[in-house]
Design a protein around this motif. Structure first.
Motif, PDB file in Angstrom:
ATOM      1  N   THR A 295       0.822  -1.210   0.000  1.00  0.00           N
ATOM      2  CA  THR A 295       0.000   0.000   0.000  1.00  0.00           C
ATOM      3  C   THR A 295       0.857   1.261   0.000  1.00  0.00           C
ATOM      4  OG1 THR A 295      -1.697  -1.191   1.277  1.00  0.00           O
ATOM      5  CG2 THR A 295      -1.808   1.229   1.261  1.00  0.00           C
TER       6      THR A 295
ATOM      7  N   TYR B  73       0.230   5.152   0.684  1.00  0.00           N
ATOM      8  CA  TYR B  73      -0.745   6.108   1.186  1.00  0.00           C
ATOM      9  C   TYR B  73      -0.270   7.513   0.866  1.00  0.00           C
ATOM     10  CZ  TYR B  73      -4.590   7.958   3.797  1.00  0.00           C
ATOM     11  OH  TYR B  73      -5.749   8.588   4.115  1.00  0.00           O
TER      12      TYR B  73
ATOM     13  N   ILE C 297      -1.659   6.417  10.666  1.00  0.00           N
ATOM     14  CA  ILE C 297      -2.236   5.793   9.476  1.00  0.00           C
ATOM     15  C   ILE C 297      -1.489   4.517   9.124  1.00  0.00           C
ATOM     16  CG2 ILE C 297      -2.735   6.097   7.005  1.00  0.00           C
ATOM     17  CD1 ILE C 297      -3.109   9.089   7.586  1.00  0.00           C
TER      18      ILE C 297
ATOM     19  N   ILE D 187      -3.029   0.836   8.439  1.00  0.00           N
ATOM     20  CA  ILE D 187      -2.675  -0.040   7.314  1.00  0.00           C
ATOM     21  C   ILE D 187      -2.312  -1.431   7.826  1.00  0.00           C
ATOM     22  CG2 ILE D 187      -0.990  -0.438   5.465  1.00  0.00           C
ATOM     23  CD1 ILE D 187      -0.866   2.647   5.148  1.00  0.00           C
TER      24      ILE D 187
ATOM     25  N   CYS E 263      -5.294  -3.483   8.810  1.00  0.00           N
ATOM     26  CA  CYS E 263      -6.015  -3.994   7.646  1.00  0.00           C
ATOM     27  C   CYS E 263      -5.221  -5.050   6.882  1.00  0.00           C
ATOM     28  CB  CYS E 263      -6.342  -2.837   6.704  1.00  0.00           C
ATOM     29  SG  CYS E 263      -7.388  -1.554   7.411  1.00  0.00           S
TER      30      CYS E 263
ATOM     31  N   ILE F 179      -3.815   4.784  -1.998  1.00  0.00           N
ATOM     32  CA  ILE F 179      -4.944   5.356  -1.271  1.00  0.00           C
ATOM     33  C   ILE F 179      -4.586   6.787  -0.893  1.00  0.00           C
ATOM     34  CG2 ILE F 179      -6.392   5.175   0.780  1.00  0.00           C
ATOM     35  CD1 ILE F 179      -5.933   2.156   0.676  1.00  0.00           C
TER      36      ILE F 179
ATOM     37  N   SER G 224      -5.887  10.783   0.703  1.00  0.00           N
ATOM     38  CA  SER G 224      -6.837  11.485   1.561  1.00  0.00           C
ATOM     39  C   SER G 224      -7.077  12.913   1.086  1.00  0.00           C
ATOM     40  CB  SER G 224      -6.366  11.475   3.014  1.00  0.00           C
ATOM     41  OG  SER G 224      -5.008  11.861   3.106  1.00  0.00           O
TER      42      SER G 224
ATOM     43  N   VAL H 185      -9.981   7.953   1.044  1.00  0.00           N
ATOM     44  CA  VAL H 185     -10.562   7.934   2.391  1.00  0.00           C
ATOM     45  C   VAL H 185     -10.646   9.383   2.867  1.00  0.00           C
ATOM     46  CG1 VAL H 185     -10.329   7.158   4.773  1.00  0.00           C
ATOM     47  CG2 VAL H 185      -9.598   5.657   2.913  1.00  0.00           C
TER      48      VAL H 185
ATOM     49  N   ILE I  71      -9.480   9.791   8.871  1.00  0.00           N
ATOM     50  CA  ILE I  71      -8.272   8.983   9.054  1.00  0.00           C
ATOM     51  C   ILE I  71      -7.042   9.801   9.418  1.00  0.00           C
ATOM     52  CG2 ILE I  71      -7.483   9.000   6.644  1.00  0.00           C
ATOM     53  CD1 ILE I  71      -7.082   5.835   7.182  1.00  0.00           C
TER      54      ILE I  71
ATOM     55  N   THR J  73     -10.506   3.799   9.287  1.00  0.00           N
ATOM     56  CA  THR J  73      -9.783   2.535   9.211  1.00  0.00           C
ATOM     57  C   THR J  73     -10.629   1.456   8.553  1.00  0.00           C
ATOM     58  OG1 THR J  73      -8.483   3.079  11.186  1.00  0.00           O
ATOM     59  CG2 THR J  73      -8.633   0.753  10.576  1.00  0.00           C
TER      60      THR J  73
ATOM     61  N   LEU K 118     -10.592   2.036   4.885  1.00  0.00           N
ATOM     62  CA  LEU K 118      -9.296   1.593   4.373  1.00  0.00           C
ATOM     63  C   LEU K 118      -9.262   0.077   4.234  1.00  0.00           C
ATOM     64  CD1 LEU K 118      -6.266   2.110   3.690  1.00  0.00           C
ATOM     65  CD2 LEU K 118      -5.828   2.036   6.148  1.00  0.00           C
TER      66      LEU K 118
ATOM     67  N   HIS L  54     -11.253  -1.129   1.283  1.00  0.00           N
ATOM     68  CA  HIS L  54     -10.536  -0.900   0.027  1.00  0.00           C
ATOM     69  C   HIS L  54      -9.520  -2.020  -0.206  1.00  0.00           C
ATOM     70  CE1 HIS L  54     -12.482   2.799  -0.739  1.00  0.00           C
ATOM     71  NE2 HIS L  54     -11.777   3.574   0.072  1.00  0.00           N
TER      72      HIS L  54
END
Length: 300
Positions: A178, A180, A196, A200, A203, A233, A235, A265, A270, A281, A284, A287
Protein backbone atom coordinates in the motif's frame (compact mmCIF):
# COMPACT_ATOMS: atom_id res chain seq x y z
CA UNK A 1 -34.31 5.84 58.86
CA UNK A 2 -35.27 9.10 60.64
CA UNK A 3 -35.77 12.20 58.47
CA UNK A 4 -32.87 13.95 60.17
CA UNK A 5 -30.58 11.02 59.43
CA UNK A 6 -31.73 10.90 55.81
CA UNK A 7 -31.00 14.61 55.47
CA UNK A 8 -27.57 14.17 57.06
CA UNK A 9 -26.72 11.28 54.73
CA UNK A 10 -27.85 13.34 51.73
CA UNK A 11 -25.72 16.31 52.77
CA UNK A 12 -22.75 14.01 53.33
CA UNK A 13 -23.11 12.54 49.84
CA UNK A 14 -23.22 16.06 48.37
CA UNK A 15 -20.10 16.97 50.30
CA UNK A 16 -18.29 13.89 49.01
CA UNK A 17 -19.25 14.71 45.42
CA UNK A 18 -18.09 18.29 45.87
CA UNK A 19 -14.81 17.12 47.38
CA UNK A 20 -14.23 14.72 44.50
CA UNK A 21 -14.86 17.53 42.03
CA UNK A 22 -12.19 19.62 43.75
CA UNK A 23 -9.68 16.79 44.09
CA UNK A 24 -6.28 16.92 42.45
CA UNK A 25 -6.06 15.09 39.13
CA UNK A 26 -2.95 13.83 37.39
CA UNK A 27 -2.15 11.96 34.16
CA UNK A 28 0.86 11.31 31.95
CA UNK A 29 0.67 12.81 28.48
CA UNK A 30 1.88 11.29 25.19
CA UNK A 31 5.44 12.61 25.55
CA UNK A 32 5.81 11.29 29.10
CA UNK A 33 5.21 14.47 31.09
CA UNK A 34 3.10 14.35 34.24
CA UNK A 35 0.19 16.77 33.92
CA UNK A 36 -1.23 17.75 37.30
CA UNK A 37 -4.14 20.02 38.21
CA UNK A 38 -5.30 21.00 41.69
CA UNK A 39 -8.84 20.35 40.48
CA UNK A 40 -10.45 19.26 37.19
CA UNK A 41 -10.09 21.81 34.40
CA UNK A 42 -12.94 24.26 33.91
CA UNK A 43 -11.40 26.30 31.08
CA UNK A 44 -9.60 24.34 28.35
CA UNK A 45 -7.91 25.63 25.21
CA UNK A 46 -7.36 23.03 22.47
CA UNK A 47 -4.56 23.66 19.98
CA UNK A 48 -5.55 21.05 17.38
CA UNK A 49 -8.80 20.01 15.67
CA UNK A 50 -8.38 16.38 16.70
CA UNK A 51 -7.95 17.38 20.33
CA UNK A 52 -11.13 19.45 20.26
CA UNK A 53 -13.05 16.48 18.89
CA UNK A 54 -11.52 14.13 21.45
CA UNK A 55 -12.36 16.49 24.31
CA UNK A 56 -16.00 16.41 23.22
CA UNK A 57 -15.84 12.61 23.06
CA UNK A 58 -14.49 12.63 26.61
CA UNK A 59 -17.49 14.64 27.78
CA UNK A 60 -15.49 17.85 28.19
CA UNK A 61 -16.83 19.89 25.29
CA UNK A 62 -18.53 22.39 27.60
CA UNK A 63 -15.18 23.26 29.20
CA UNK A 64 -13.44 24.09 25.88
CA UNK A 65 -13.28 27.90 25.70
CA UNK A 66 -10.83 28.22 22.82
CA UNK A 67 -9.65 26.19 19.84
CA UNK A 68 -8.01 26.50 16.43
CA UNK A 69 -9.15 26.72 12.81
CA UNK A 70 -10.71 23.59 11.26
CA UNK A 71 -12.11 22.43 14.61
CA UNK A 72 -15.42 21.57 12.99
CA UNK A 73 -16.61 18.40 14.71
CA UNK A 74 -18.95 17.96 16.45
CA UNK A 75 -21.19 20.83 15.32
CA UNK A 76 -20.85 22.59 18.68
CA UNK A 77 -17.10 22.92 18.10
CA UNK A 78 -17.72 25.42 15.31
CA UNK A 79 -19.00 27.96 17.85
CA UNK A 80 -15.90 27.96 20.04
CA UNK A 81 -13.64 31.01 19.94
CA UNK A 82 -10.58 30.64 17.66
CA UNK A 83 -7.02 31.26 18.79
CA UNK A 84 -5.40 30.98 15.36
CA UNK A 85 -4.39 27.84 13.50
CA UNK A 86 -2.55 24.87 14.97
CA UNK A 87 0.68 25.96 13.26
CA UNK A 88 0.20 29.72 13.83
CA UNK A 89 -1.16 30.22 17.31
CA UNK A 90 -2.26 33.57 18.71
CA UNK A 91 -0.63 33.44 22.14
CA UNK A 92 -2.30 36.65 23.29
CA UNK A 93 -5.74 35.25 22.44
CA UNK A 94 -4.92 32.11 24.42
CA UNK A 95 -3.80 34.14 27.43
CA UNK A 96 -6.95 36.27 27.30
CA UNK A 97 -9.07 33.14 27.78
CA UNK A 98 -7.34 32.36 31.09
CA UNK A 99 -7.23 28.58 30.57
CA UNK A 100 -6.40 26.24 33.42
CA UNK A 101 -5.43 23.57 30.86
CA UNK A 102 -3.95 23.87 27.36
CA UNK A 103 -4.02 20.77 25.18
CA UNK A 104 -1.30 20.77 22.50
CA UNK A 105 -0.17 18.60 19.60
CA UNK A 106 3.48 17.58 19.42
CA UNK A 107 3.79 17.13 15.66
CA UNK A 108 1.43 19.99 14.76
CA UNK A 109 2.12 22.88 17.13
CA UNK A 110 5.43 24.71 17.05
CA UNK A 111 7.61 23.53 19.93
CA UNK A 112 8.52 27.15 20.64
CA UNK A 113 4.85 28.03 21.13
CA UNK A 114 4.30 25.18 23.58
CA UNK A 115 7.44 26.12 25.50
CA UNK A 116 6.33 29.76 25.62
CA UNK A 117 2.95 28.79 27.03
CA UNK A 118 4.59 26.52 29.57
CA UNK A 119 6.96 29.34 30.53
CA UNK A 120 3.98 31.60 31.12
CA UNK A 121 2.74 29.14 33.71
CA UNK A 122 0.02 27.31 31.82
CA UNK A 123 -0.50 23.60 32.41
CA UNK A 124 0.14 21.81 29.09
CA UNK A 125 -1.00 18.36 28.00
CA UNK A 126 0.75 17.25 24.79
CA UNK A 127 -0.99 14.82 22.45
CA UNK A 128 0.79 12.49 20.03
CA UNK A 129 -1.08 9.18 19.66
CA UNK A 130 0.85 7.05 17.17
CA UNK A 131 -1.14 3.85 17.58
CA UNK A 132 -4.87 3.42 17.20
CA UNK A 133 -5.29 2.08 20.72
CA UNK A 134 -3.68 5.27 22.05
CA UNK A 135 -6.87 7.15 21.15
CA UNK A 136 -8.85 5.27 23.80
CA UNK A 137 -6.25 6.02 26.45
CA UNK A 138 -6.24 9.68 25.45
CA UNK A 139 -10.01 9.92 25.80
CA UNK A 140 -9.70 8.58 29.34
CA UNK A 141 -6.80 10.85 30.29
CA UNK A 142 -8.58 13.95 29.04
CA UNK A 143 -11.69 12.85 30.92
CA UNK A 144 -9.61 12.61 34.09
CA UNK A 145 -8.23 16.11 33.61
CA UNK A 146 -11.69 17.52 32.88
CA UNK A 147 -13.51 15.66 35.65
CA UNK A 148 -15.64 13.73 33.17
CA UNK A 149 -14.09 10.34 33.79
CA UNK A 150 -17.28 8.28 33.68
CA UNK A 151 -18.28 9.58 30.24
CA UNK A 152 -14.73 9.25 28.96
CA UNK A 153 -14.30 5.68 30.20
CA UNK A 154 -17.56 4.58 28.56
CA UNK A 155 -16.50 6.16 25.25
CA UNK A 156 -13.04 4.58 25.48
CA UNK A 157 -14.53 1.15 26.08
CA UNK A 158 -16.79 1.51 23.03
CA UNK A 159 -13.72 2.46 21.01
CA UNK A 160 -11.76 -0.57 22.23
CA UNK A 161 -14.62 -2.94 21.48
CA UNK A 162 -14.97 -1.66 17.91
CA UNK A 163 -11.20 -1.76 17.43
CA UNK A 164 -11.11 -5.39 18.56
CA UNK A 165 -13.91 -6.21 16.12
CA UNK A 166 -12.00 -4.62 13.23
CA UNK A 167 -8.85 -6.54 14.13
CA UNK A 168 -10.79 -9.78 14.25
CA UNK A 169 -12.40 -9.07 10.88
CA UNK A 170 -9.40 -7.83 8.91
CA UNK A 171 -6.33 -9.19 10.68
CA UNK A 172 -4.45 -12.11 9.18
CA UNK A 173 -5.56 -11.43 5.59
CA UNK A 174 -3.30 -11.65 2.58
CA UNK A 175 -0.89 -8.69 2.61
CA UNK A 176 -1.50 -5.76 0.25
CA UNK A 177 1.39 -3.47 -0.66
CA UNK A 178 0.00 0.00 0.00
CA UNK A 179 1.10 3.52 -0.87
CA UNK A 180 -0.74 6.11 1.19
CA UNK A 181 -0.68 9.58 -0.35
CA UNK A 182 -1.38 12.60 1.83
CA UNK A 183 -0.67 15.25 -0.76
CA UNK A 184 0.55 15.77 -4.33
CA UNK A 185 2.99 18.69 -4.25
CA UNK A 186 5.12 17.91 -2.43
CA UNK A 187 4.38 14.21 -2.77
CA UNK A 188 3.86 13.17 0.85
CA UNK A 189 3.17 9.84 2.49
CA UNK A 190 3.19 8.37 6.02
CA UNK A 191 6.17 6.93 7.88
CA UNK A 192 6.29 4.00 10.28
CA UNK A 193 5.30 5.96 13.40
CA UNK A 194 2.29 7.73 11.87
CA UNK A 195 -1.07 6.45 13.06
CA UNK A 196 -2.24 5.79 9.48
CA UNK A 197 0.57 3.24 9.18
CA UNK A 198 -0.94 1.49 12.18
CA UNK A 199 -4.31 1.49 10.40
CA UNK A 200 -2.68 -0.04 7.31
CA UNK A 201 -1.15 -2.79 9.49
CA UNK A 202 -4.54 -3.48 11.12
CA UNK A 203 -6.01 -3.99 7.65
CA UNK A 204 -3.21 -6.46 6.79
CA UNK A 205 -1.58 -3.94 4.51
CA UNK A 206 2.12 -3.25 4.06
CA UNK A 207 3.03 0.43 3.88
CA UNK A 208 5.65 0.55 1.11
CA UNK A 209 7.33 3.47 2.91
CA UNK A 210 6.73 2.06 6.37
CA UNK A 211 10.42 1.97 7.28
CA UNK A 212 10.85 5.75 7.07
CA UNK A 213 11.29 7.50 10.41
CA UNK A 214 9.56 10.79 9.51
CA UNK A 215 5.87 11.20 10.33
CA UNK A 216 5.03 12.60 6.88
CA UNK A 217 8.02 12.02 4.59
CA UNK A 218 8.34 13.50 1.12
CA UNK A 219 9.01 10.92 -1.60
CA UNK A 220 9.46 10.94 -5.36
CA UNK A 221 7.31 9.54 -8.14
CA UNK A 222 10.28 7.36 -9.09
CA UNK A 223 10.36 5.89 -5.58
CA UNK A 224 6.66 5.03 -5.78
CA UNK A 225 7.14 3.38 -9.17
CA UNK A 226 10.06 1.37 -7.80
CA UNK A 227 8.01 0.30 -4.75
CA UNK A 228 5.23 -0.88 -7.10
CA UNK A 229 2.30 -0.75 -4.66
CA UNK A 230 -0.76 -2.86 -5.35
CA UNK A 231 -2.98 -0.01 -4.21
CA UNK A 232 -2.69 3.76 -3.87
CA UNK A 233 -4.94 5.36 -1.27
CA UNK A 234 -5.23 9.12 -0.90
CA UNK A 235 -6.84 11.49 1.56
CA UNK A 236 -6.23 15.02 0.30
CA UNK A 237 -7.87 18.00 2.01
CA UNK A 238 -11.65 17.86 1.60
CA UNK A 239 -14.47 15.36 1.74
CA UNK A 240 -14.28 14.50 -1.95
CA UNK A 241 -11.83 12.40 -3.92
CA UNK A 242 -8.81 14.54 -4.93
CA UNK A 243 -8.46 15.01 -8.68
CA UNK A 244 -4.74 14.38 -8.47
CA UNK A 245 -5.28 10.77 -7.45
CA UNK A 246 -6.03 9.98 -11.09
CA UNK A 247 -2.69 11.47 -12.17
CA UNK A 248 -1.21 8.06 -11.37
CA UNK A 249 -3.06 6.50 -14.31
CA UNK A 250 -0.29 7.52 -16.68
CA UNK A 251 2.17 5.29 -14.78
CA UNK A 252 0.87 2.03 -16.18
CA UNK A 253 3.74 -0.09 -14.86
CA UNK A 254 2.40 0.23 -11.30
CA UNK A 255 0.20 -2.70 -10.21
CA UNK A 256 -2.22 -0.30 -8.48
CA UNK A 257 -2.82 1.43 -11.81
CA UNK A 258 -3.06 -1.78 -13.83
CA UNK A 259 -5.85 -3.04 -11.55
CA UNK A 260 -7.55 0.32 -11.01
CA UNK A 261 -6.82 0.16 -7.28
CA UNK A 262 -6.87 3.92 -6.66
CA UNK A 263 -8.99 4.74 -3.61
CA UNK A 264 -9.96 7.64 -1.37
CA UNK A 265 -10.56 7.93 2.39
CA UNK A 266 -11.91 11.26 3.75
CA UNK A 267 -9.10 12.97 5.68
CA UNK A 268 -11.29 13.89 8.66
CA UNK A 269 -11.86 10.16 9.21
CA UNK A 270 -8.27 8.98 9.05
CA UNK A 271 -5.92 11.93 9.52
CA UNK A 272 -7.42 12.98 12.85
CA UNK A 273 -6.56 10.99 15.97
CA UNK A 274 -10.16 10.78 17.19
CA UNK A 275 -12.86 8.13 17.70
CA UNK A 276 -13.84 8.61 14.05
CA UNK A 277 -10.46 7.14 13.11
CA UNK A 278 -12.13 3.73 13.30
CA UNK A 279 -14.56 4.78 10.55
CA UNK A 280 -11.63 5.74 8.35
CA UNK A 281 -9.78 2.54 9.21
CA UNK A 282 -12.78 0.43 8.25
CA UNK A 283 -13.01 2.23 4.89
CA UNK A 284 -9.30 1.59 4.37
CA UNK A 285 -9.73 -2.09 5.24
CA UNK A 286 -12.62 -2.46 2.80
CA UNK A 287 -10.54 -0.90 0.03
CA UNK A 288 -7.83 -3.50 0.68
CA UNK A 289 -10.50 -6.20 0.54
CA UNK A 290 -11.44 -4.92 -2.91
CA UNK A 291 -7.78 -5.20 -3.92
CA UNK A 292 -7.71 -8.83 -2.77
CA UNK A 293 -10.88 -9.64 -4.67
CA UNK A 294 -9.44 -8.16 -7.86
CA UNK A 295 -6.21 -10.07 -7.27
CA UNK A 296 -8.12 -13.35 -6.99
CA UNK A 297 -9.96 -12.64 -10.24
CA UNK A 298 -6.62 -12.14 -12.01
CA UNK A 299 -5.32 -15.49 -10.85
CA UNK A 300 -5.83 -18.55 -13.10
Amino acid sequence: MEPAMIRSAFLLSLALVAAAAQAEVSVRDDIGNTVKLAQPAKRIVSLAPHMTETLFAAGAGAQVVGTVDYSDYPEAAKKIQRVGGYSRLDLEAIAALKPDLVVGWQSGNAAAHLEKLKGLGYTIYVSQPNRIEDVASEIERLGTLAGTGAVAHAEAERFRERLAALRAQFGGKATVRTFYQIWKQPLMTVGKNQIISDAIRLCSGDNVFGTLEQMAPTVTVEAVIAANPETIIASGMGDSRPEWLDDWKKWTSIDAVKRDNLFFVPPELIQRHTPRLLEGTEKLCRHLETVRERRRKKQP
